[in-house]
Design an enzyme around this catalytic site. Sequence first.
Site, PDB file in Angstrom:
ATOM      1  N   GLU A   1       6.612 -14.082  -8.304  1.00 10.02           N
ATOM      2  CA  GLU A   1       6.116 -14.506  -6.996  1.00 10.02           C
ATOM      3  C   GLU A   1       5.435 -15.864  -7.060  1.00 10.02           C
ATOM      4  O   GLU A   1       5.613 -16.692  -6.174  1.00 10.02           O
ATOM      5  CB  GLU A   1       5.124 -13.469  -6.424  1.00 10.02           C
TER       6      GLU A   1
ATOM      7  N   ASP B   1       6.112  -9.145  -9.699  1.00 10.03           N
ATOM      8  CA  ASP B   1       4.967  -9.423  -8.825  1.00 10.03           C
ATOM      9  C   ASP B   1       3.721  -9.206  -9.686  1.00 10.03           C
ATOM     10  O   ASP B   1       3.421  -8.078 -10.084  1.00 10.03           O
ATOM     11  CB  ASP B   1       4.951  -8.497  -7.608  1.00 10.03           C
TER      12      ASP B   1
ATOM     13  N   ILE C   1       0.495  -9.416  -9.151  1.00  9.30           N
ATOM     14  CA  ILE C   1      -0.442  -8.500  -8.487  1.00  9.30           C
ATOM     15  C   ILE C   1       0.110  -8.215  -7.094  1.00  9.30           C
ATOM     16  O   ILE C   1       0.212  -9.117  -6.257  1.00  9.30           O
ATOM     17  CB  ILE C   1      -1.865  -9.063  -8.398  1.00  9.30           C
ATOM     18  N   ASP C   2       0.507  -6.983  -6.882  1.00 12.29           N
ATOM     19  CA  ASP C   2       0.967  -6.562  -5.567  1.00 12.29           C
ATOM     20  C   ASP C   2      -0.215  -5.861  -4.898  1.00 12.29           C
ATOM     21  O   ASP C   2      -0.689  -4.834  -5.391  1.00 12.29           O
ATOM     22  CB  ASP C   2       2.154  -5.604  -5.686  1.00 12.29           C
TER      23      ASP C   2
ATOM     24  N   THR D   1      -2.800  -8.200  -3.556  1.00 11.90           N
ATOM     25  CA  THR D   1      -3.814  -9.189  -3.948  1.00 11.90           C
ATOM     26  C   THR D   1      -5.070  -9.109  -3.080  1.00 11.90           C
ATOM     27  O   THR D   1      -6.190  -9.258  -3.572  1.00 11.90           O
ATOM     28  CB  THR D   1      -3.214 -10.612  -3.850  1.00 11.90           C
TER      29      THR D   1
ATOM     30  N   ASP E   1       8.173  -7.627  -4.492  1.00 12.00           N
ATOM     31  CA  ASP E   1       7.213  -6.574  -4.103  1.00 12.00           C
ATOM     32  C   ASP E   1       7.778  -5.181  -4.396  1.00 12.00           C
ATOM     33  O   ASP E   1       7.022  -4.237  -4.614  1.00 12.00           O
ATOM     34  CB  ASP E   1       6.911  -6.613  -2.592  1.00 12.00           C
TER      35      ASP E   1
HETATM   36  P1  2AM Z   1       1.216  -9.111  -2.195  1.00 10.95           P
HETATM   37  O1  2AM Z   1      -0.135  -8.560  -2.323  1.00 10.95           O
HETATM   38  O2  2AM Z   1       1.913  -9.316  -3.495  1.00 10.95           O
HETATM   39  O3  2AM Z   1       1.262 -10.332  -1.303  1.00 10.95           O
HETATM   40  C1  2AM Z   1       1.078  -4.936   1.896  1.00 10.95           C
HETATM   41  O4  2AM Z   1       1.429  -4.640   3.198  1.00 10.95           O
HETATM   42  C2  2AM Z   1       2.256  -5.529   1.170  1.00 10.95           C
HETATM   43  O5  2AM Z   1       2.665  -6.758   1.796  1.00 10.95           O
HETATM   44  C3  2AM Z   1       1.964  -5.885  -0.253  1.00 10.95           C
HETATM   45  O6  2AM Z   1       3.043  -5.444  -1.035  1.00 10.95           O
HETATM   46  C4  2AM Z   1       1.833  -7.397  -0.246  1.00 10.95           C
HETATM   47  O7  2AM Z   1       2.163  -8.011  -1.460  1.00 10.95           O
HETATM   48  C5  2AM Z   1       2.849  -7.763   0.810  1.00 10.95           C
HETATM   49  N1  2AM Z   1       2.615  -9.086   1.390  1.00 10.95           N
HETATM   50  C6  2AM Z   1       1.457  -9.683   1.566  1.00 10.95           C
HETATM   51  N2  2AM Z   1       1.589 -10.885   2.164  1.00 10.95           N
HETATM   52  C7  2AM Z   1       2.888 -11.041   2.403  1.00 10.95           C
HETATM   53  C8  2AM Z   1       3.674 -12.074   3.000  1.00 10.95           C
HETATM   54  N3  2AM Z   1       3.131 -13.169   3.485  1.00 10.95           N
HETATM   55  N4  2AM Z   1       5.000 -11.902   3.059  1.00 10.95           N
HETATM   56  C9  2AM Z   1       5.563 -10.795   2.549  1.00 10.95           C
HETATM   57  N5  2AM Z   1       4.859  -9.790   1.962  1.00 10.95           N
HETATM   58  C10 2AM Z   1       3.557  -9.898   1.891  1.00 10.95           C
HETATM   59 CA    CA Z   2       1.647 -10.613  -5.307  1.00 10.94          CA
END
Ligand code: 2AM
Ligand code: CA
Length: 254
Positions: free
Chosen positions: A67, A82, A84-85, A87, A210
């Site tokens: 990512e 990913d 940290i999924d 974050t 993700d």
């Molecule tokens: P992330 O923390 O790696 O960004 C939560 O609803 C999920 O949405 C998480 O898996 C998060 O992953 C993801 N997510 C967060 N921001 C995003 C974005 N801008 N576009 C797509 N996915 C997103």
């Molecule tokens: Ca992430």
Amino acid sequence: MTISLNTLENIVRKAGDIALTHFKDLQNLEISQKSPRDFVTAADVAVEKFLKTTLFEHYPQYGFWGEESGKTENQSQRWIVDPIDGTHSFAKGQYFWSISVALEIEGQLIFGAVFAPALNDYYCAKKGDGAFKNGKKITVSGETDLGNAMIATGFACLRAYLEDNNLERFGRIAQRTTGQRRFGSAAMDLCLVADGQVDAFWEQELNLYDVAGGALIVLEAGGTLTDFKGNPGIFPKQILATNGGILDALLTLM
Ligand code: 2AM
Ligand code: CA
């Protein structure tokens, strides 16, 4: 192609240690914004750097897509990461965030791992060999009545400013199910389906990194993966994971 499940678990757990070091010192965590509501922290960057370097040391034949750092040259055989999924949850000191690692060869997922360091839960699957949580085999739930079901979703789509922001769909499904949850890490949500802790999960507007690790874990635990129309496959922009037993009933509400 040989991968060692033990080696991979050690690598992913070491990545977890790096993340935990930052998690225990959140007041000093560097956080920046990639775009509105889209955060990256020093932990995301450090974990990805470690995984990219270490996976390449052990498996130089595979490319890498992360990512935070993007894609290397060889993308026909690649790790999809990913770091940290979840974050936002991580940065707030909550426990539902995970590291997701998948190996994809010519479009086929071969291996998936999702590790939640704050919970010390390590989920993994190798194609054809089943899904495991902390070394024990897991399977999806046996629930067949949507009315009794516990369902998870997420709202990544709220950030994309789309017309379909999931709120109507959530309202519709929430009224016809017993439990609804919103954990904040799609990779974890998929593992919870695989482990029978929830009966289904859906979300929109995600990216392959993700969901790649968790997707194989759901399938190997006996679950279904489709889009919102029921077409089988991995559709990060419209992902529905279920235990199979409530798939048809849920599809009528999507
Ligand atoms: P992330 O923390 O790696 O960004 C939560 O609803 C999920 O949405 C998480 O898996 C998060 O992953 C993801 N997510 C967060 N921001 C995003 C974005 N801008 N576009 C797509 N996915 C997103
Ligand atoms: Ca992430």
